[in-house]
Design a protein around this motif. Structure first.
Motif, PDB file in Angstrom:
ATOM      1  N   HIS A 404       0.917  -1.107   0.067  1.00 34.43           N
ATOM      2  CA  HIS A 404      -0.283   0.014  -0.024  1.00 34.43           C
ATOM      3  C   HIS A 404       0.903   1.344   0.014  1.00 34.43           C
ATOM      4  CE1 HIS A 404      -4.166  -1.541   0.264  1.00 34.43           C
ATOM      5  NE2 HIS A 404      -3.437  -2.663   0.757  1.00 34.43           N
ATOM      6  N   CYS A 405       2.095   0.971   0.578  1.00 36.04           N
ATOM      7  CA  CYS A 405       3.003   2.426   0.704  1.00 36.04           C
ATOM      8  C   CYS A 405       3.368   2.812  -0.951  1.00 36.04           C
ATOM      9  CB  CYS A 405       4.204   2.228   1.322  1.00 36.04           C
ATOM     10  SG  CYS A 405       3.944   1.941   2.988  1.00 36.04           S
ATOM     11  N   GLU A 406       3.723   1.743  -1.441  1.00 36.22           N
ATOM     12  CA  GLU A 406       4.209   2.139  -2.997  1.00 36.22           C
ATOM     13  C   GLU A 406       3.162   1.817  -4.131  1.00 36.22           C
ATOM     14  OE1 GLU A 406       7.391   3.622  -4.064  1.00 36.22           O
ATOM     15  OE2 GLU A 406       7.158   4.030  -1.881  1.00 36.22           O
ATOM     16  N   LEU A 407       1.727   1.521  -3.521  1.00 35.64           N
ATOM     17  CA  LEU A 407       0.852   1.141  -4.365  1.00 35.64           C
ATOM     18  C   LEU A 407       0.852   0.038  -5.631  1.00 35.64           C
ATOM     19  CD1 LEU A 407      -0.539   4.791  -4.863  1.00 35.64           C
ATOM     20  CD2 LEU A 407      -1.444   3.065  -3.543  1.00 35.64           C
ATOM     21  N   VAL A 408       1.686  -1.146  -5.122  1.00 33.04           N
ATOM     22  CA  VAL A 408       2.212  -2.350  -6.013  1.00 33.04           C
ATOM     23  C   VAL A 408       1.104  -3.217  -6.152  1.00 33.04           C
ATOM     24  CG1 VAL A 408       3.818  -3.875  -6.482  1.00 33.04           C
ATOM     25  CG2 VAL A 408       4.387  -1.798  -5.249  1.00 33.04           C
ATOM     26  N   SER A 425      14.937 -12.984  -6.228  1.00 32.73           N
ATOM     27  CA  SER A 425      15.439 -12.832  -4.965  1.00 32.73           C
ATOM     28  C   SER A 425      14.447 -11.741  -4.491  1.00 32.73           C
ATOM     29  CB  SER A 425      16.804 -12.043  -4.960  1.00 32.73           C
ATOM     30  OG  SER A 425      16.959 -10.913  -5.643  1.00 32.73           O
ATOM     31  N   LEU A 426      14.305 -11.281  -3.456  1.00 37.96           N
ATOM     32  CA  LEU A 426      13.422 -10.252  -2.854  1.00 37.96           C
ATOM     33  C   LEU A 426      13.957  -8.889  -3.432  1.00 37.96           C
ATOM     34  CD1 LEU A 426      11.132  -8.920  -1.056  1.00 37.96           C
ATOM     35  CD2 LEU A 426      12.730  -9.088   1.020  1.00 37.96           C
ATOM     36  N   GLY A 427      15.151  -8.893  -3.293  1.00 36.28           N
ATOM     37  CA  GLY A 427      15.957  -7.355  -4.102  1.00 36.28           C
ATOM     38  C   GLY A 427      15.372  -7.225  -5.438  1.00 36.28           C
ATOM     39  N   GLY A 428      15.363  -8.445  -6.132  1.00 35.67           N
ATOM     40  CA  GLY A 428      14.842  -8.380  -7.566  1.00 35.67           C
ATOM     41  C   GLY A 428      13.747  -8.133  -7.609  1.00 35.67           C
ATOM     42  N   ARG A 432      11.891  -4.419  -9.494  1.00 33.96           N
ATOM     43  CA  ARG A 432      10.984  -4.648 -10.552  1.00 33.96           C
ATOM     44  C   ARG A 432       9.738  -4.096 -10.179  1.00 33.96           C
ATOM     45  NH1 ARG A 432      14.063  -8.793 -10.881  1.00 33.96           N
ATOM     46  NH2 ARG A 432      14.606 -10.012 -12.800  1.00 33.96           N
ATOM     47  N   THR A 433       9.285  -3.751  -8.969  1.00 36.33           N
ATOM     48  CA  THR A 433       7.893  -3.518  -8.540  1.00 36.33           C
ATOM     49  C   THR A 433       7.699  -2.547  -7.515  1.00 36.33           C
ATOM     50  OG1 THR A 433       8.007  -5.049  -6.710  1.00 36.33           O
ATOM     51  CG2 THR A 433       7.029  -5.705  -9.000  1.00 36.33           C
ATOM     52  N   ARG A 434       8.924  -2.286  -6.708  1.00 30.17           N
ATOM     53  CA  ARG A 434       9.002  -1.170  -5.470  1.00 30.17           C
ATOM     54  C   ARG A 434       8.349  -1.882  -4.214  1.00 30.17           C
ATOM     55  NH1 ARG A 434      11.451   2.848  -5.358  1.00 30.17           N
ATOM     56  NH2 ARG A 434      10.331   3.822  -3.624  1.00 30.17           N
ATOM     57  N   ALA A 435       7.733  -3.009  -4.284  1.00 30.83           N
ATOM     58  CA  ALA A 435       6.893  -3.591  -3.105  1.00 30.83           C
ATOM     59  C   ALA A 435       8.140  -3.723  -1.996  1.00 30.83           C
ATOM     60  CB  ALA A 435       6.853  -4.994  -3.494  1.00 30.83           C
ATOM     61  N   THR A 436       7.765  -3.149  -0.713  1.00 35.88           N
ATOM     62  CA  THR A 436       8.559  -3.056   0.530  1.00 35.88           C
ATOM     63  C   THR A 436       9.486  -1.624   0.522  1.00 35.88           C
ATOM     64  OG1 THR A 436      10.586  -4.311   0.044  1.00 35.88           O
ATOM     65  CG2 THR A 436       8.560  -5.643   0.785  1.00 35.88           C
ATOM     66  N   MET A 437       9.386  -0.949  -0.536  1.00 31.50           N
ATOM     67  CA  MET A 437      10.274   0.197  -0.615  1.00 31.50           C
ATOM     68  C   MET A 437       9.631   1.439  -0.243  1.00 31.50           C
ATOM     69  SD  MET A 437      12.568  -0.575  -3.978  1.00 31.50           S
ATOM     70  CE  MET A 437      14.052  -0.102  -3.654  1.00 31.50           C
ATOM     71  N   GLY A 438       8.675   1.415   0.464  1.00 32.66           N
ATOM     72  CA  GLY A 438       7.980   2.585   0.928  1.00 32.66           C
ATOM     73  C   GLY A 438       8.035   2.868   2.256  1.00 32.66           C
ATOM     74  N   ARG A 439       7.051   3.855   2.817  1.00 27.80           N
ATOM     75  CA  ARG A 439       7.404   4.390   4.185  1.00 27.80           C
ATOM     76  C   ARG A 439       7.502   3.218   5.264  1.00 27.80           C
ATOM     77  NH1 ARG A 439       2.454   8.558   5.605  1.00 27.80           N
ATOM     78  NH2 ARG A 439       3.633   9.843   3.808  1.00 27.80           N
ATOM     79  N   CYS A 440       6.596   2.081   5.066  1.00 26.32           N
ATOM     80  CA  CYS A 440       6.586   1.037   6.205  1.00 26.32           C
ATOM     81  C   CYS A 440       7.650   0.207   5.914  1.00 26.32           C
ATOM     82  CB  CYS A 440       5.378   0.544   6.274  1.00 26.32           C
ATOM     83  SG  CYS A 440       5.173  -0.881   5.301  1.00 26.32           S
ATOM     84  N   GLN A 441       8.370   0.085   4.857  1.00 28.25           N
ATOM     85  CA  GLN A 441       9.678  -0.753   4.360  1.00 28.25           C
ATOM     86  C   GLN A 441       9.352  -2.112   4.753  1.00 28.25           C
ATOM     87  OE1 GLN A 441      13.344   0.428   3.576  1.00 28.25           O
ATOM     88  NE2 GLN A 441      11.863   1.680   2.913  1.00 28.25           N
ATOM     89  N   ALA A 447       4.541 -10.445   4.706  1.00 26.99           N
ATOM     90  CA  ALA A 447       3.978 -11.557   5.118  1.00 26.99           C
ATOM     91  C   ALA A 447       3.230 -12.029   3.644  1.00 26.99           C
ATOM     92  CB  ALA A 447       3.248 -11.574   6.249  1.00 26.99           C
ATOM     93  N   ARG A 448       2.531 -11.185   3.060  1.00 19.70           N
ATOM     94  CA  ARG A 448       1.638 -11.645   2.024  1.00 19.70           C
ATOM     95  C   ARG A 448       2.774 -11.713   1.034  1.00 19.70           C
ATOM     96  NH1 ARG A 448      -2.771  -8.879  -0.953  1.00 19.70           N
ATOM     97  NH2 ARG A 448      -3.480 -10.614  -2.409  1.00 19.70           N
ATOM     98  N   LEU A 449       3.884 -11.171   0.640  1.00 23.42           N
ATOM     99  CA  LEU A 449       4.772 -11.075  -0.289  1.00 23.42           C
ATOM    100  C   LEU A 449       5.348 -12.651  -0.334  1.00 23.42           C
ATOM    101  CD1 LEU A 449       6.618  -7.569  -0.772  1.00 23.42           C
ATOM    102  CD2 LEU A 449       5.217  -9.015  -2.547  1.00 23.42           C
ATOM    103  N   ALA A 450       5.660 -12.992   1.072  1.00 21.91           N
ATOM    104  CA  ALA A 450       6.328 -14.045   1.076  1.00 21.91           C
ATOM    105  C   ALA A 450       5.321 -15.353   0.753  1.00 21.91           C
ATOM    106  CB  ALA A 450       6.586 -14.417   2.615  1.00 21.91           C
ATOM    107  N   GLN A 451       4.153 -15.143   1.123  1.00 20.10           N
ATOM    108  CA  GLN A 451       3.166 -16.266   0.720  1.00 20.10           C
ATOM    109  C   GLN A 451       3.131 -16.163  -0.837  1.00 20.10           C
ATOM    110  OE1 GLN A 451      -0.983 -14.880   1.892  1.00 20.10           O
ATOM    111  NE2 GLN A 451      -1.017 -16.601   2.953  1.00 20.10           N
ATOM    112  N   ILE A 452       2.988 -15.096  -1.480  1.00 22.16           N
ATOM    113  CA  ILE A 452       2.825 -15.002  -3.131  1.00 22.16           C
ATOM    114  C   ILE A 452       4.070 -15.731  -3.792  1.00 22.16           C
ATOM    115  CG2 ILE A 452       2.432 -13.344  -5.124  1.00 22.16           C
ATOM    116  CD1 ILE A 452       0.980 -11.527  -3.328  1.00 22.16           C
TER     117      ILE A 452
END
Ligand SMILES: Cc1cc2nc3c(=O)[nH]c(=O)nc-3n(C[C@H](O)[C@H](O)[C@H](O)COP(=O)(O)OP(=O)(O)OC[C@H]3O[C@@H](n4cnc5c(N)ncnc54)[C@H](O)[C@@H]3O)c2cc1C
Length: 467
Positions: A404-408, A425-428, A432-441, A447-452
């Motif tokens: 939600h921070c980066e609207l991915v 990798s998570l870095g990759g 590619r998407t900016r997921a996790t790179m916003g205000r809440c890091q 958790a949801r990303l790990a599931q996906i």
């Protein structure tokens, strides 16, 4: 160790070592010229070396030493980026730059900056007075004495851009091996045989684009390092998106011999960036940040834009420049055995990469017999992550927002995990998407990303998050 390499795919015309921005651009160019290209990358995913952390400025080359290899590649790379970016849907924030003087002594240097820009073909650079600076940048601090306006300097996406280059290479027939470290190599008079952690590969010519390890790869393959890599760390602070409205242009200081200095600028993702520092260090991998340095950057930012003091910092990072004992890029081309080294691509490689690739293609033309150019070139269409254009969350059928921070969106995550060059990798995935790179890091979406992303990465996501 498997030996699927040479046996499984025959002989390549070029083996490019390293999938940083330079290797990605070189692989694209050689592939589009009709060559069979293999890219070897030791990291789990691409863009994991120097290309992981930069300022993301598209430089015109206005301040490069006239006549240098760097200046030629910048001018050519800049031109070519502008000519292909729409075909690849790559975003550009055409905000221009101001080289700001904060004293009369600095103002006295502005004429020379304009002269250099003109010598480099950047004819629209011009001096503006303090009142004009203030009109353009209402939030700027007191004490400005004038500036050079460089209208063509811009901000781009530092990761989607080289990712698009490599994706286009792959779409047109190149092969990329990730998690594949070059360990040794020899030339038998006809072909190179390279030994890697994923088997042996055979090629007519090697192009060393190994960035921070460029000298080590040269020593390994041709017995001499050619230059000495002297890693130069640059730290950054990224301010919250609320701060982006404080700056219009890229705000540069009057540069010194060693560095372009600390920049204050917007990012294509809608944040405000302050950095980088420039400190030489022995380590080629240590991109840690230092709290005191970051505090200094925050103070520096607030001197340039006083209202910045009221905005929170979202993230911090550091990048390592593959600098050498000389300022210019280090290009080496030899016919026997056929070998190219493009090293020391210090602090302008994102902008110059397409120009470097053109230069390499010209240089190797006389060394390796070229293939036929493909009849039709395939162009990947990238998803723009720019905050200054339409994003996927604004379009129907996107599967909902995951970060939600980066609207991915879920669709963006799924696309990044699939396709020709899926995130490994998570870095990759972040790049590619900016997921996790916003205000809440990543606090809310990890958790949801790990599931996906379950079972899609070489390392489980939990391991990477805890690093
Ligand atoms: C702080 C900072 C700010 C910058 N700002 C800008 C900017 O605003 N604009 C701009 O144009 N440029 C900028 N740059 C410069 C730009 O980021 C670099 O020039 C560029 O990233 C160099 O790319 P590269 O491909 O040469 O190296 P790298 O990105 O390091 O790529 C080399 C790759 O080779 C791989 N490799 C190494 N050894 C082996 C091996 N044995 N086997 C297989 N693979 C191997 C590595 O894993 C790596 O992925 C900046 C750089 C920094 C650090």
């Amino acid at each position: 160790m498997s030996n699927h390499g040479a046996s499984g795919c025959g002989r390549f015309d070029f083996i490019v070592v390293g999938a940083g921005v330079v290797g990605c651009a070189v692989a694209r160019k050689l592939t589009l010229e009709g060559a069979r290209v293999l890219v070897l990358e030791k990291a789990t995913d691409i863009l994991d070396g120097a290309s992981k952390g930069n300022s993301a400025l598209l430089h015109t080359g206005f301040d490069a030493p006239p006549g240098s290899i760097e200046q030629g590649c910048l001018a050519d790379g800049y031109r070519e980026f502008l000519s292909i970016r729409e075909r690849l849907s790559l975003p550009l924030l055409a905000c221009g730059a101001l080289v700001v003087a904060w004293s009369n002594a600095e103002a006295a240097k502005l004429d020379a900056i304009v002269d250099t820009a003109r010598a480099n073909g950047v004819d629209d650079a011009r001096i503006i007075d303090a009142a004009e600076v203030r009109r353009r940048e209402p939030a700027i601090g007191d004490g400005v004495t004038g500036a050079v306006l460089v209208p063509g300097e811009s901000v781009i996406d530092p990761w989607t851009t080289p990712y698009a280059y490599l994706l286009q290479a792959v779409l047109n027939g190149a092969r990329v091996e990730r998690g594949c470290e070059l360990l040794r190599g020899e030339y038998d008079g006809v072909s190179w045989r390279l030994g890697t952690t994923r088997g042996d590969f055979e090629g007519a010519c090697v192009v060393n684009c190994a960035g921070l390890y460029g000298d080590a790869v040269n020593r390994m393959l041709i017995g001499t390092p050619l230059f000495e890599i002297r890693p130069r760390k640059g730290e950054f602070v990224v301010f919250d998106k609320s701060a982006a409205r404080l700056a219009n242009a890229i705000l540069l200081p009057v540069p010194s011999e060693r560095t372009k200095g600390v920049v204050v600028c917007r990012t294509i993702f809608g944040n405000l960036l302050v950095g980088p520092t420039a400190v030489e260090q022995p380590s080629r991998d240590d991109a840690s940040v230092d709290e005191r340095v970051l505090e200094g950057l925050v103070r520096h930012g607030a001197r340039i834009l006083p209202a910045l003091a009221n905005h929170p910092v979202t993230a911090t990072y550091a990048g390592l420049r593959p600098a050498t004992e000389e300022k210019d890029y280090r290009l080496h081309v030899q016919p026997d055995p056929p070998y190219v080294s493009v090293g020391g691509i210090r602090s302008t490689g994102l902008s110059a990469a397409l120009g470097i690739a053109n230069l390499v293609a010209r240089e190797v033309a006389g060394i390796v017999a070229g293939g036929d150019r493909p009849a039709a070139i395939e162009w990947p269409e990238m998803r723009s992550l720019s905050a200054y254009g339409e994003r996927d969350w604004q379009r129907p059928g996107n599967g909902g927002i995951v970060c939600h921070c980066e609207l991915v969106t879920r669709r963006e995550i799924d696309d990044a995990l699939d396709g020709l060059l899926p995130a490994r990798s998570l870095g990759g995935l972040k790049r590619r998407t900016r997921a996790t790179m916003g205000r809440c890091q990543g606090f809310y979406c990890s958790a949801r990303l790990a599931q996906i992303a379950a079972n899609r990465f070489d390392e489980p996501m939990a391991t990477e998050l805890s690093e």
